[in-house]
Design a protein around this motif. Structure first.
Motif, PDB file in Angstrom:
ATOM      1  N   SER A 193       0.826  -1.210   0.000  1.00 55.30           N
ATOM      2  CA  SER A 193       0.000   0.000   0.000  1.00 55.30           C
ATOM      3  C   SER A 193       0.857   1.256   0.000  1.00 55.30           C
ATOM      4  CB  SER A 193      -0.933  -0.005   1.210  1.00 55.30           C
ATOM      5  OG  SER A 193      -1.789  -1.127   1.180  1.00 55.30           O
ATOM      6  N   SER A 194       1.942   1.240   0.777  1.00 53.96           N
ATOM      7  CA  SER A 194       2.812   2.416   0.828  1.00 53.96           C
ATOM      8  C   SER A 194       3.532   2.645  -0.496  1.00 53.96           C
ATOM      9  CB  SER A 194       3.830   2.258   1.957  1.00 53.96           C
ATOM     10  OG  SER A 194       4.657   1.135   1.715  1.00 53.96           O
ATOM     11  N   LEU A 195       3.728   1.576  -1.264  1.00 52.34           N
ATOM     12  CA  LEU A 195       4.346   1.716  -2.580  1.00 52.34           C
ATOM     13  C   LEU A 195       3.338   1.962  -3.687  1.00 52.34           C
ATOM     14  CD1 LEU A 195       6.970  -1.189  -2.400  1.00 52.34           C
ATOM     15  CD2 LEU A 195       7.396   1.257  -2.158  1.00 52.34           C
ATOM     16  N   GLY A 196       2.061   2.019  -3.333  1.00 52.32           N
ATOM     17  CA  GLY A 196       1.031   2.292  -4.324  1.00 52.32           C
ATOM     18  C   GLY A 196       0.712   1.101  -5.196  1.00 52.32           C
ATOM     19  N   CYS A 197       0.911  -0.108  -4.700  1.00 52.62           N
ATOM     20  CA  CYS A 197       0.633  -1.319  -5.482  1.00 52.62           C
ATOM     21  C   CYS A 197      -0.753  -1.826  -5.116  1.00 52.62           C
ATOM     22  CB  CYS A 197       1.665  -2.390  -5.196  1.00 52.62           C
ATOM     23  SG  CYS A 197       3.350  -1.881  -5.569  1.00 52.62           S
ATOM     24  N   ASP A 198      -1.617  -1.957  -6.110  1.00 57.44           N
ATOM     25  CA  ASP A 198      -2.976  -2.436  -5.907  1.00 57.44           C
ATOM     26  C   ASP A 198      -3.035  -3.904  -6.314  1.00 57.44           C
ATOM     27  OD1 ASP A 198      -5.636  -2.793  -5.511  1.00 57.44           O
ATOM     28  OD2 ASP A 198      -6.306  -1.482  -7.147  1.00 57.44           O
ATOM     29  N   THR A 199      -3.262  -4.803  -5.339  1.00 58.46           N
ATOM     30  CA  THR A 199      -3.297  -6.230  -5.656  1.00 58.46           C
ATOM     31  C   THR A 199      -4.499  -6.627  -6.495  1.00 58.46           C
ATOM     32  OG1 THR A 199      -4.446  -6.633  -3.552  1.00 58.46           O
ATOM     33  CG2 THR A 199      -2.046  -6.846  -3.562  1.00 58.46           C
ATOM     34  N   SER A 200      -5.477  -5.776  -6.598  1.00 62.04           N
ATOM     35  CA  SER A 200      -6.640  -6.083  -7.435  1.00 62.04           C
ATOM     36  C   SER A 200      -6.413  -5.730  -8.887  1.00 62.04           C
ATOM     37  CB  SER A 200      -7.874  -5.347  -6.898  1.00 62.04           C
ATOM     38  OG  SER A 200      -7.663  -3.932  -6.966  1.00 62.04           O
ATOM     39  N   ASP A 201      -5.250  -5.149  -9.198  1.00 60.05           N
ATOM     40  CA  ASP A 201      -4.943  -4.772 -10.570  1.00 60.05           C
ATOM     41  C   ASP A 201      -4.541  -6.020 -11.346  1.00 60.05           C
ATOM     42  OD1 ASP A 201      -4.318  -3.596 -12.904  1.00 60.05           O
ATOM     43  OD2 ASP A 201      -2.646  -2.375 -12.141  1.00 60.05           O
ATOM     44  N   ASN A 202      -5.384  -6.436 -12.283  1.00 62.16           N
ATOM     45  CA  ASN A 202      -5.135  -7.657 -13.042  1.00 62.16           C
ATOM     46  C   ASN A 202      -4.054  -7.498 -14.103  1.00 62.16           C
ATOM     47  OD1 ASN A 202      -7.111  -9.106 -11.637  1.00 62.16           O
ATOM     48  ND2 ASN A 202      -8.735  -8.371 -13.009  1.00 62.16           N
ATOM     49  N   ASP A 203      -3.557  -6.265 -14.261  1.00 61.48           N
ATOM     50  CA  ASP A 203      -2.514  -6.077 -15.268  1.00 61.48           C
ATOM     51  C   ASP A 203      -1.225  -6.797 -14.883  1.00 61.48           C
ATOM     52  OD1 ASP A 203      -4.237  -4.570 -16.760  1.00 61.48           O
ATOM     53  OD2 ASP A 203      -3.521  -2.632 -15.976  1.00 61.48           O
ATOM     54  N   TRP A 204      -0.961  -6.917 -13.603  1.00 65.51           N
ATOM     55  CA  TRP A 204       0.269  -7.589 -13.180  1.00 65.51           C
ATOM     56  C   TRP A 204       0.021  -8.743 -12.233  1.00 65.51           C
ATOM     57  CZ3 TRP A 204       1.056  -7.563  -7.980  1.00 65.51           C
ATOM     58  CH2 TRP A 204       0.421  -6.547  -7.236  1.00 65.51           C
ATOM     59  N   PHE A 205      -1.179  -8.832 -11.610  1.00 70.57           N
ATOM     60  CA  PHE A 205      -1.432  -9.900 -10.640  1.00 70.57           C
ATOM     61  C   PHE A 205      -2.154 -11.043 -11.338  1.00 70.57           C
ATOM     62  CE2 PHE A 205      -3.637 -12.070  -7.217  1.00 70.57           C
ATOM     63  CZ  PHE A 205      -2.619 -12.191  -6.281  1.00 70.57           C
ATOM     64  N   PRO A 249       5.757  -3.336 -10.600  1.00 72.60           N
ATOM     65  CA  PRO A 249       6.916  -2.533 -11.027  1.00 72.60           C
ATOM     66  C   PRO A 249       7.516  -1.697  -9.903  1.00 72.60           C
ATOM     67  CG  PRO A 249       5.165  -2.423 -12.670  1.00 72.60           C
ATOM     68  CD  PRO A 249       4.597  -3.138 -11.489  1.00 72.60           C
ATOM     69  N   ALA A 250       6.663  -1.066  -9.086  1.00 68.64           N
ATOM     70  CA  ALA A 250       7.185  -0.232  -8.003  1.00 68.64           C
ATOM     71  C   ALA A 250       7.950  -1.071  -6.977  1.00 68.64           C
ATOM     72  CB  ALA A 250       6.032   0.514  -7.326  1.00 68.64           C
ATOM     73  N   PHE A 251       7.423  -2.245  -6.667  1.00 65.49           N
ATOM     74  CA  PHE A 251       8.108  -3.118  -5.713  1.00 65.49           C
ATOM     75  C   PHE A 251       9.423  -3.632  -6.278  1.00 65.49           C
ATOM     76  CE2 PHE A 251       8.641  -7.473  -3.950  1.00 65.49           C
ATOM     77  CZ  PHE A 251       8.897  -7.113  -2.646  1.00 65.49           C
ATOM     78  N   LEU A 252       9.468  -3.959  -7.573  1.00 66.48           N
ATOM     79  CA  LEU A 252      10.702  -4.407  -8.203  1.00 66.48           C
ATOM     80  C   LEU A 252      11.751  -3.299  -8.185  1.00 66.48           C
ATOM     81  CD1 LEU A 252      12.380  -6.401  -9.874  1.00 66.48           C
ATOM     82  CD2 LEU A 252      11.202  -5.562 -11.913  1.00 66.48           C
ATOM     83  N   HIS A 253      11.342  -2.067  -8.526  1.00 63.84           N
ATOM     84  CA  HIS A 253      12.283  -0.943  -8.533  1.00 63.84           C
ATOM     85  C   HIS A 253      12.805  -0.646  -7.132  1.00 63.84           C
ATOM     86  CE1 HIS A 253      10.296   0.652 -12.474  1.00 63.84           C
ATOM     87  NE2 HIS A 253      11.064  -0.411 -12.664  1.00 63.84           N
ATOM     88  N   PHE A 254      12.012  -0.951  -6.120  1.00 58.50           N
ATOM     89  CA  PHE A 254      12.421  -0.704  -4.744  1.00 58.50           C
ATOM     90  C   PHE A 254      13.661  -1.524  -4.376  1.00 58.50           C
ATOM     91  CE2 PHE A 254      12.297  -1.415  -0.182  1.00 58.50           C
ATOM     92  CZ  PHE A 254      11.983  -0.163   0.324  1.00 58.50           C
ATOM     93  N   TRP A 255      13.724  -2.790  -4.827  1.00 60.20           N
ATOM     94  CA  TRP A 255      14.809  -3.688  -4.449  1.00 60.20           C
ATOM     95  C   TRP A 255      15.907  -3.804  -5.502  1.00 60.20           C
ATOM     96  CZ3 TRP A 255      15.491  -5.368   0.307  1.00 60.20           C
ATOM     97  CH2 TRP A 255      14.399  -5.387   1.175  1.00 60.20           C
ATOM     98  N   LEU A 256      15.726  -3.201  -6.654  1.00 57.71           N
ATOM     99  CA  LEU A 256      16.732  -3.328  -7.711  1.00 57.71           C
ATOM    100  C   LEU A 256      18.123  -2.842  -7.303  1.00 57.71           C
ATOM    101  CD1 LEU A 256      15.064  -2.578 -11.170  1.00 57.71           C
ATOM    102  CD2 LEU A 256      16.222  -4.654 -10.417  1.00 57.71           C
TER     103      LEU A 256
END
Length: 570
Positions: free
Chosen positions: A267-279, A288-295
């Protein structure tokens, strides 16, 4: 199971009884060289019975007594005696203190002090090893002191008979205590390393959140900037930590709250688990935001060994989760595997991209250049961890193998994997719906149709097999007719002939004459009736004519005649 302290430990010893032990002890500590030699001979016999398990104290005693015997024989000069005494002293101090050494080397003086060995003995050993050789009188004095120590600490205690007086058992207990101490230190070190790993990763997360906390709400968080320069210190510390504890660091990374995000972190990274584009559970893809966080961290840790270990840990964790219902962990574990495989992909879809597109794509990858993965190991690990995303991961592994399997084998693996991982709630994609599903009933139907109608490809082999069987039966009949009235008959019993050596039949006795017939006669080779195969007479140049081949002379006719006269036929 550990024995209680009150229980007596039984040991297999080389001497007959305590009387023999006491006699050898008296011989060794006698002033008579003849008696000392007899004691040394008895110890040599004991060592032969002990093999490699001779007690250390007994071995050292024999070495030192042998030095005294050679010294009293007056056959060696002083320099040779110093070298002889020195070798025995060094051997004693090393062997006696060896049991107390652990993984971390400790000073020899401290270990000797624990055993009540005088410090000047250790100094004498140090002089023999590293400095100028000591005087002969000091070597003799050291030998006497050590023999007195062995007399008190080993030989005399053995006569007590109690387990508390057993020198070997005493130092065996000290060794066990030392091992327990080393294990305790190792566990403490591992706990400290685990705490340091969590602290470093938490500091990294805090720096990342602080760096991205100033973004405006309307700004796309998928285009976050690169980490600031002031994060280099934490990345350097984590890199240095991973050089010694890489496996522990990966284990901590795979805990919840790091590479497995919590709902609050998403939620703090703005990732919506209901978004079917990536889930999508069947084809996991990291936000993408979570991946960029740990890159930044993963790029810093990037190495061949780290990638291999990272993939092995991911598949091992996925295997542990195969029997659990934790879909959240399964999804992100599979997502990280998919991301690593995507970075190592050998696809040629990027030939026509622009420099800007290539730069943006490379910016989102953990590593840039393709590496040599352990494909067979990854394939086995993938099949050992069945879940909803296994068909997708298996497809990535099969597609990127350096030496790919045959296409038919790949399709069958993917079909079997899809069937095995499909659940009643899962919805297969269009490609999977087109795959035929083979069941036991379908195999029975196919076998029944082949029996009723038959295939042209199977009729010819069937006829061939029938003809061979008929031919074999006819041959057996002919053999039986030829052997009629003979002592020999064709065996029709079902015998497992591989259990019998060549030349032996079931029920045959081991006596060599068991195969001889009752009545027989002999004749010479010249009396044997011979059927002439050719009526053409062979011209012979003389009685000593020889048979000649390309290799030269073999046998003359006279040689053959001599051989035949000595042969007898039954």
């Amino acid at each position: 199971m550990k024995r209680k302290g009150s229980e007596k430990k039984r040991h297999v010893v080389a001497w007959i009884n305590k009387a023999e032990w006491d006699q050898v002890r008296e011989y060794l500590y006698s002033k008579d060289c003849a008696l000392q030699r007899n004691g040394l001979h008895r110890i040599s016999a004991w060592k032969a019975r002990y093999a490699n398990s001779t007690p250390v104290a007994m071995d050292c005693t024999a070495d030192l007594v042998r030095c005294q015997v050679l010294d009293r024989s007056e056959k060696l000069d002083s320099h040779d005696l110093v070298l002889l005494y020195g070798a025995a002293l060094v051997r004693f101090t090393n062997l006696i203190t060896e049991r107390q050494q652990g993984k971390i080397a400790r000073p020899l003086r401290r270990l000797a002090g624990n055993l009540n060995i005088p410090e000047w003995i250790i100094n004498l050993r140090h002089d023999v090893t590293h400095r100028k050789l000591p005087a002969l009188k000091w070597c003799r004095k050291g030998c006497e002191v050590i023999l007195e120590w062995l007399q008190q600490e080993y030989w005399s205690r053995q006569l007590g008979g109690g387990p508390s007086a057993d020198w070997e058992a005493q130092y065996g207990q000290e060794l066990d205590l030392k091992q327990q101490e080393d294990e305790l230190i190792a566990r403490q070190k591992e706990k400290e390393a685990y705490k340091n790993a969590r602290d470093l990763l938490i500091s990294f997360e805090k720096e990342r959140y602080d760096a991205y906390g100033g973004l405006h709400e309307g700004k796309d968080k998928n285009t976050w900037p690169d980490p600031l320069a002031d994060m280099s210190w934490i990345l350097a510390e984590i890199k240095h930590f991973s050089e010694e504890f890489d496996e522990l660091l990966i284990d901590v990374l795979l805990e919840d709250g790091f590479l497995i995000p919590t709902s609050e972190q998403l939620s703090s990274l703005g990732c919506d688990t209901s978004d079917n584009d990536w889930f999508c559970p069947t084809e996991p893809k990291l936000p993408p935001a979570f991946l960029h966080f740990w890159l930044p961290l993963l790029k810093t840790l990037n190495s061949l060994c780290f990638i291999h270990l990272f993939l092995e840990k991911l598949f091992a964790e996925l295997k542990l989760l195969s029997s659990e219902q934790s879909k959240h962990r399964k999804y992100y574990i599979s997502g990280w595997i998919s991301e690593v495989m995507r970075c190592n992909s050998k696809k040629s879809d990027y030939h026509f991209e622009t420099k800007a597109q290539k730069k943006a794509r490379m910016k989102d990858k953990i590593f840039l250049h393709r590496i040599q993965l352990r494909w067979q190991k990854l394939l086995s690990a993938c099949l050992d961890a069945p879940c909803a995303s296994t068909p997708h991961l298996l497809y990535l592994v099969l597609e990127d193998m350096d030496h790919p399997l045959p296409m038919e084998t790949q399709q069958r693996l993917l079909q079997l994997c899809s069937i095995y991982t499909r659940t009643e709630h899962s919805e297969p994609d269009i490609e999977q719906e087109q795959w035929p599903i083979y069941t036991l009933e379908s195999l029975h139907d196919k076998l029944q149709r082949s029996r009723c109608h038959g295939h042209p490809s199977q009729s010819d082999p069937q006829k061939k097999r029938t003809g061979e069987e008929n031919k074999w039966s006819n041959a057996e009949v002919e053999k039986a007719e030829l052997l009629q009235g003979s002592s020999w008959q064709v065996c029709i019993d079902e015998v497992l002939w591989k259990n019998y050596p060549l030349g032996k039949v079931p029920g045959q006795s081991d006596v060599p004459s068991c195969l001889m017939v009752d009545n027989y006669s002999t004749m010479s080779v010249f009396d044997q009736p011979v059927e002439l195969e050719s009526s053409t007479p062979q011209s012979v140049s003389g009685p000593s004519a020889s048979t000649r081949t390309a290799d030269g002379l073999l046998w003359s006719h006279s040689d053959l005649s001599k051989l035949k006269t000595g042969l007898q036929l039954f």
